[in-house]
Design a protein around this motif. Structure first.
Motif, mmCIF file in Angstrom:
data_model
loop_
_atom_site.group_PDB
_atom_site.id
_atom_site.type_symbol
_atom_site.label_atom_id
_atom_site.label_comp_id
_atom_site.label_asym_id
_atom_site.label_seq_id
_atom_site.Cartn_x
_atom_site.Cartn_y
_atom_site.Cartn_z
ATOM 1 N N ALA A 3 -7.056 11.284 -10.156
ATOM 2 C CA ALA A 3 -6.063 10.057 -10.349
ATOM 3 C C ALA A 3 -5.313 9.833 -8.900
ATOM 4 C CB ALA A 3 -5.041 10.703 -11.301
ATOM 5 N N TYR A 4 -5.218 10.688 -8.242
ATOM 6 C CA TYR A 4 -4.696 10.586 -6.908
ATOM 7 C C TYR A 4 -5.731 9.741 -6.001
ATOM 8 C CZ TYR A 4 -3.025 11.560 -2.089
ATOM 9 O OH TYR A 4 -2.717 11.250 -0.916
ATOM 10 N N ILE A 5 -7.184 10.271 -5.983
ATOM 11 C CA ILE A 5 -7.961 9.331 -5.259
ATOM 12 C C ILE A 5 -8.009 8.038 -5.780
ATOM 13 C CG2 ILE A 5 -10.487 9.347 -4.574
ATOM 14 C CD1 ILE A 5 -10.623 12.369 -4.870
ATOM 15 N N ALA A 6 -7.932 7.697 -6.980
ATOM 16 C CA ALA A 6 -8.018 6.394 -7.616
ATOM 17 C C ALA A 6 -6.679 5.499 -7.057
ATOM 18 C CB ALA A 6 -8.168 6.415 -9.060
ATOM 19 N N LYS A 7 -5.566 6.337 -7.091
ATOM 20 C CA LYS A 7 -4.372 5.501 -6.545
ATOM 21 C C LYS A 7 -4.519 5.118 -5.063
ATOM 22 C CE LYS A 7 0.712 6.347 -6.415
ATOM 23 N NZ LYS A 7 1.684 7.278 -6.591
ATOM 24 N N ARG A 8 -4.929 6.128 -4.389
ATOM 25 C CA ARG A 8 -5.007 5.965 -3.047
ATOM 26 C C ARG A 8 -6.060 4.730 -2.710
ATOM 27 N NH1 ARG A 8 -3.358 9.588 0.925
ATOM 28 N NH2 ARG A 8 -4.170 8.134 2.191
ATOM 29 N N LEU A 9 -7.222 4.757 -3.423
ATOM 30 C CA LEU A 9 -7.951 3.740 -3.185
ATOM 31 C C LEU A 9 -7.569 2.290 -3.526
ATOM 32 C CD1 LEU A 9 -11.406 5.266 -4.338
ATOM 33 C CD2 LEU A 9 -10.681 4.892 -2.085
ATOM 34 N N LEU A 10 -6.979 2.334 -4.626
ATOM 35 C CA LEU A 10 -6.328 0.929 -5.220
ATOM 36 C C LEU A 10 -5.284 0.483 -4.102
ATOM 37 C CD1 LEU A 10 -5.790 1.511 -8.856
ATOM 38 C CD2 LEU A 10 -7.485 0.021 -7.871
ATOM 39 N N LEU A 11 -4.390 1.369 -3.450
ATOM 40 C CA LEU A 11 -3.410 1.061 -2.385
ATOM 41 C C LEU A 11 -3.970 0.544 -1.065
ATOM 42 C CD1 LEU A 11 -0.851 4.167 -2.953
ATOM 43 C CD2 LEU A 11 -0.547 1.423 -3.486
ATOM 44 N N MET A 12 -5.355 0.820 -0.955
ATOM 45 C CA MET A 12 -5.877 0.319 0.149
ATOM 46 C C MET A 12 -6.037 -1.240 0.214
ATOM 47 S SD MET A 12 -8.903 3.133 1.052
ATOM 48 C CE MET A 12 -8.355 4.977 1.254
ATOM 49 N N LEU A 13 -6.423 -1.762 -0.856
ATOM 50 C CA LEU A 13 -6.459 -2.927 -0.966
ATOM 51 C C LEU A 13 -5.471 -4.082 -0.486
ATOM 52 C CD1 LEU A 13 -8.520 -3.270 -4.500
ATOM 53 C CD2 LEU A 13 -9.385 -3.375 -2.334
ATOM 54 N N PRO A 14 -4.230 -3.667 -0.953
ATOM 55 C CA PRO A 14 -3.008 -4.524 -0.574
ATOM 56 C C PRO A 14 -2.755 -4.208 0.960
ATOM 57 C CG PRO A 14 -2.066 -2.939 -2.060
ATOM 58 C CD PRO A 14 -3.832 -3.003 -2.210
ATOM 59 N N THR A 15 -2.951 -3.055 1.315
ATOM 60 C CA THR A 15 -2.641 -2.609 2.745
ATOM 61 C C THR A 15 -3.697 -3.597 3.773
ATOM 62 O OG1 THR A 15 -1.907 -0.468 2.034
ATOM 63 C CG2 THR A 15 -2.594 -0.877 4.569
ATOM 64 N N LEU A 16 -4.828 -3.433 3.293
ATOM 65 C CA LEU A 16 -6.054 -4.161 4.116
ATOM 66 C C LEU A 16 -5.627 -5.740 4.070
ATOM 67 C CD1 LEU A 16 -8.476 -3.806 5.652
ATOM 68 C CD2 LEU A 16 -9.548 -3.885 3.647
ATOM 69 N N LEU A 17 -5.330 -5.993 2.837
ATOM 70 C CA LEU A 17 -5.214 -7.649 2.585
ATOM 71 C C LEU A 17 -3.834 -7.811 3.483
ATOM 72 C CD1 LEU A 17 -5.861 -10.388 1.424
ATOM 73 C CD2 LEU A 17 -4.303 -9.485 -0.729
ATOM 74 N N GLY A 18 -2.725 -7.205 3.575
ATOM 75 C CA GLY A 18 -1.747 -7.373 4.250
ATOM 76 C C GLY A 18 -1.968 -7.465 5.882
ATOM 77 N N VAL A 19 -2.731 -6.482 6.211
ATOM 78 C CA VAL A 19 -2.917 -6.628 7.799
ATOM 79 C C VAL A 19 -3.870 -7.877 8.051
ATOM 80 C CG1 VAL A 19 -4.356 -5.253 9.590
ATOM 81 C CG2 VAL A 19 -3.004 -4.213 7.849
ATOM 82 N N LEU A 20 -4.767 -8.122 7.277
ATOM 83 C CA LEU A 20 -5.657 -9.413 7.522
ATOM 84 C C LEU A 20 -4.727 -10.676 7.537
ATOM 85 C CD1 LEU A 20 -9.079 -8.332 5.646
ATOM 86 C CD2 LEU A 20 -8.381 -8.477 8.370
ATOM 87 N N LEU A 21 -3.633 -10.704 6.611
ATOM 88 C CA LEU A 21 -2.838 -11.960 6.479
ATOM 89 C C LEU A 21 -2.017 -12.031 7.543
ATOM 90 C CD1 LEU A 21 -2.013 -14.404 4.537
ATOM 91 C CD2 LEU A 21 -0.724 -12.710 3.483
#
Length: 341
Positions: A3-21
């Motif tokens: 569950a922790y790994i899945a949560k961290r992987l999901l949090l990577m998406l908005p982080t990556l999107l925010g950096v690019l944006l």
């Protein structure tokens, strides 16, 4: 754990999107984009660019039809939001695009520059760990002694000296005056003609000065972290218990204390190791004429080569997020007492 790994992987998406944006938005307001640079080069060349394909007509500039072709060439014929979503679709397929000015795939550019940055990064990584960890342990064992004080002063002095300043001093003394080491490049011009051992010696001869300039400042953090962690463990109750049972001081320090003291060091090892491949040292690479990732990133920003800027940013940010997750998971692997919930 899953569950922790899945949560961290999901949090990577908005982080990556925010950096690019954020980076994409900033780039829209930076003057001197690819189209402007194209036109400036055409004007500087006296009205001819790319074999006369562009006709610059003095004060009249470029005709609208040709200007529209240039914008389409660089993808600026579409609105910004549409270009952003096109870029995201490409990145989702791990297609980093093609450089505007070098006419090469961004992946190809990274592969070409990676050996130089990896050479510097890996040597810096291994040397700093092999020196800093034993030095930190020795400082902890001799805490408060003259050795501890003297090495602390030396470490802080090395940390305070910028790498490029030390690089200039090394070049002037050992490359210029004494001429013991070469001034530029990772290999000699006749490298391919050398034997195997000759190639190894030539490579080490060239890499000595830039690695020395990079590695000196990296000793302090790891050495002081090891020292403080070691001292913290020495003061714990289990150390007193081990001594009370009659264990020798060497067995207590290196059989029990060291294993626990190195947990912060070991958990940061994966991120530091992976980062060594992709950490470009711009000033060191420029100073020693090394064509690595640091110089590639700098030149891409200066020339507004947006595919290279955003493509490398996407790749390095993704690698950074994954290695941070691996480092956190290493805490559980090294110390089972850690619980993520």
């Amino acid at each position: 754990m899953p569950a922790y790994i899945a949560k961290r992987l999901l949090l990577m998406l908005p982080t990556l999107l925010g950096v690019l944006l954020l980076t994409f938005i900033v780039l829209q307001f930076v003057p001197g984009g690819p189209v402007e640079q194209y036109l400036a080069e055409a004007k500087a060349a006296g009205g001819a660019a790319e074999g006369g394909a562009l006709t610059y007509r003095g004060g009249q500039g470029v005709d609208e039809a040709r200007l529209a072709q240039i914008k389409k060439l660089y993808g600026f014929d579409k609105p910004a939001h549409e270009r952003f979503f096109i870029m995201l679709r490409q990145f989702a397929r791990f297609d980093l695009g093609t450089s505007f000015f070098q006419n090469k795939d961004v992946w190809q550019l990274i592969r070409e520059k990676l050996p130089v940055s990896a050479s510097l990064g890996l040597w810096t990584f291994f040397i700093s760990y092999l020196v800093s960890v034993p030095l930190g342990v020795a400082k902890a064992v001799r805490a408060g002694s003259r050795f501890d004080l003297a090495t602390t002063v030396l470490l802080l002095a090395g940390y305070a000296i910028p790498g490029f300043v030390l690089g200039v001093a090394l070049l002037v003394v050992f490359g210029g005056q004494l001429q013991w080491f070469p001034l530029r490049g990772l290999t000699s011009a006749h490298f391919d003609e050398l034997s195997l051992w000759g190639k190894v010696a030539d490579y080490l001869w060239h890499v000595t000065l830039p690695v020395t300039a990079m590695v000196l400042g990296s000793f302090a953090t790891t050495a002081m972290l090891t020292r403080n962690s070691f001292l913290e463990e020495i003061r714990k109750q289990y150390v007193l218990t081990a001594r009370a049972k009659g264990l020798g001081e060497r067995q207590v320090l290196y059989g029990h204390v060291l294993r626990n003291a190195l947990i912060p060091i070991v958990t940061g090892f994966p991120a530091a190791f992976i980062g060594a491949f992709f950490t470009g040292a711009l000033l060191i690479e420029t100073l020693f004429s090394l064509d690595g990732l640091g110089l590639l990133s700098y030149e891409s920003v200066i020339r507004r080569d947006y595919p290279v800027v955003l493509g490398t940013l996407y790749l390095f940010t993704l690698i950074s997020l994954v290695t941070r997750l691996v480092s956190d998971l290493c805490y559980v692997w090294v110390d089972p007492r850690v619980k993520f919930d």
